[in-house]
Structure formats: structure tokens, C-alpha cells
Design a protein around this motif. Structure first.
Motif, PDB file in Angstrom:
ATOM      1  N   GLU A 251     -16.331  -7.328  13.787  1.00  0.00           N
ATOM      2  CA  GLU A 251     -15.608  -7.729  14.992  1.00  0.00           C
ATOM      3  C   GLU A 251     -15.718  -6.660  16.074  1.00  0.00           C
ATOM      4  OE1 GLU A 251     -13.138  -9.994  17.566  1.00  0.00           O
ATOM      5  OE2 GLU A 251     -14.473 -10.452  15.878  1.00  0.00           O
ATOM      6  N   LYS A 252     -15.643  -5.390  15.671  1.00  0.00           N
ATOM      7  CA  LYS A 252     -15.777  -4.292  16.635  1.00  0.00           C
ATOM      8  C   LYS A 252     -17.146  -4.334  17.312  1.00  0.00           C
ATOM      9  CE  LYS A 252     -12.616  -1.196  14.165  1.00  0.00           C
ATOM     10  NZ  LYS A 252     -12.463   0.024  13.347  1.00  0.00           N
TER      11      LYS A 252
ATOM     12  N   ASP B 237     -13.022  -3.966   9.919  1.00  0.00           N
ATOM     13  CA  ASP B 237     -13.314  -4.914  11.011  1.00  0.00           C
ATOM     14  C   ASP B 237     -14.556  -4.524  11.802  1.00  0.00           C
ATOM     15  OD1 ASP B 237     -10.931  -6.386  10.434  1.00  0.00           O
ATOM     16  OD2 ASP B 237      -9.768  -4.904  11.568  1.00  0.00           O
TER      17      ASP B 237
END
Length: 248
Positions: free
Chosen positions: A220-221, A217
Motif C-alpha cells: 500500500e505504501k 503495509d
């Protein structure tokens, strides 16, 4: 003319000639396939000799393209193409394997360039970060492969610092983090600290730090972190991007 001779009429002469032509045609029809087969066989045999056994199509050299960090000479040495051997006999798979063993090579395409050369098209790995390995600055690609050396760390590449116990898998995770960073975030990162595959931390140029976790992810991070950086803190934790935290 003797009285016992019968004079051949023009019609009879023409008939006789037509008959002779038909007879010749029938005889030639029976032989032409054999003659044709012999000629084709001879041509094929000559072609096989030229391609596989003669020196007419023997390898005279190698053409290398796509190198940057590597030199054409280094690729040629690794390829070890048998100059003088018939081009058709060169084991292209073996040449490919030898060139692929060079660390900076991501992919390689080896082909025959008739009449007498082997063409090697190399695609080199692209560095996404650098790692200090025993005092030697090594370039690392997006797969975590260390493939080149630098006299000093380039300013446009983030530095990955590994701790004892961080193996090749951990480096690969770090490479995935770097590769997923948008340019806006990458410019703020001074270095990455890697302890294991799921213990990766970013240290920003202003001294603040980010608990990143693994490479999962990462896009998204990065999005969450860029929004958080507007809020003053000493440490940001985006290891669970749906539940980010700050401290200090």
C-alpha cells in the motif's frame, strides 16, 4: 500266472493310483507351507544382507543439482556423505542438516538414488538487495539473510545501508520492503537507509527521500508513493499510508 494269484483289474489299478496320488498330495500339503516359508525366509535374509551389510549397494558417489553460486564440490564437502557405506544406512537427515547450514542454501532435498548414489537437490537463496558489511558487499535474500559476496554492488539490486544498532531483525524488515516494491518503484530507488525495524528510509536516484517506517503495509505504501511522486517535494512520508505527507 500261479493259480493262487488274483489278477488286478484295470479299475482297481486306477483306484489304487488315485489313492496314492491323494496320499502324496496330503503329505505335500503338510510340507509345502514349511518349504515355502523357508524359501521366503532365505530370500528375505539374503535381501537384508544385500541392502544393509554387503558392498553391492554401497555408496559410490553423490549427485548434486540446483547449484549456482555454490559449486557441487562445496555442497559435497558440506554433505560429508560416507562413500563406501551401505546406501540404506546413510543418515539422510544428518546430510540435510549439514547442507542446510550453508548460508546460500534456502532448501535442500536429500534422497537415495539406488543402487549406489545419494542425490542432493539444492535450492539457493535469491538476492533482493545488497548490504555493505565492513567494506564487503553481501547479497541479502527476502528473509534478510546475508548469504553471498559480490566484488561490487550489482546495478540491478538496491543497496541497503545499515546504521549502528540495526540488527538482523532490521535487515529482515528492509528485505521485506524491497521484496514488496513494484518494478516501477524499484527502478527509482538508489538505496535504503535502515536505523531500526521501524525506521527505514528510501533515497531515490534523483536525491529525494521517502520516510517508509517498517515493512508493514509495504504494498500500500508503494502504491501511495507512486501517486505522490508526481507532486514535487524533497521528502515524502508514507509511514502511515492512509495519511501521507510531503515536505520541501
Amino acid at each position: 500266472m500261479h493259480s493262487g494269484e488274483v489278477q488286478e483289474t484295470p479299475e482297481v489299478t486306477r483306484t489304487r493310483k488315485r489313492f496314492a496320488r491323494r496320499q502324496w498330495a496330503r503329505r505335500w500339503g503338510a510340507w509345502k507351507w514349511l518349504v515355502g516359508a523357508v524359501l521366503v525366509g532365505a530370500l528375505l535374509a539374503f535381501g537384508v544382507w544385500v541392502v544393509w551389510f554387503s558392498s553391492l549397494l554401497a555408496v559410490s558417489g553423490v549427485t548434486v543439482t540446483g547449484t549456482g553460486y555454490l559449486t557441487a564440490a562445496e555442497v559435497e564437502d558440506a554433505a560429508n556423505v560416507p562413500v563406501g557405506e551401505q546406501l540404506a544406512r546413510v543418515d539422510l537427515a544428518a546430510v540435510t542438516a549439514r547442507v542446510s547450514a550453508l548460508a546460500p542454501v534456502a532448501t535442500v532435498d536429500v534422497t537415495r538414488a539406488w543402487p549406489d548414489r545419494v542425490r542432493i537437490a539444492v535450492t539457493e537463496r535469491v538476492p533482493v538487495a545488497v548490504v555493505d558489511v565492513g567494506g564487503v558487499v553481501r547479497g541479502m535474500d527476502a528473509e534478510g539473510v546475508l548469504f553471498r559476496e559480490y566484488p561490487r554492488a550489482p546495478r540491478d539490486l538496491p543497496v541497503v545501508r545499515t546504521f549502528a544498532g540495526a540488527d538482523a531483525d532490521a535487515r529482515q524488515e528492509a528485505a521485506g520492503v524491497v521484496a514488496a516494491m513494484p518494478a516501477e518503484l524499484a527502478r527509482r530507488v538508489d538505496h535504503l537507509e535502515v536505523e531500526s525495524v521501524d525506521q527505514i528510509r528510501l533515497v531515490l536516484r534523483d536525491g529525494r527521500s521517502v520516510v517508509w517506517g517498517s515493512a508493514a503495509d509495504s504494498a500500500e505504501k508503494a502504491r501511495v508513493l507512486l501517486a505522490l511522486l508526481a507532486h514535487p517535494a524533497q521528502e515524502y512520508d508514507v509511514s502511515v499510508p492512509g495519511q501521507p505527507t510531503t515536505r520541501g
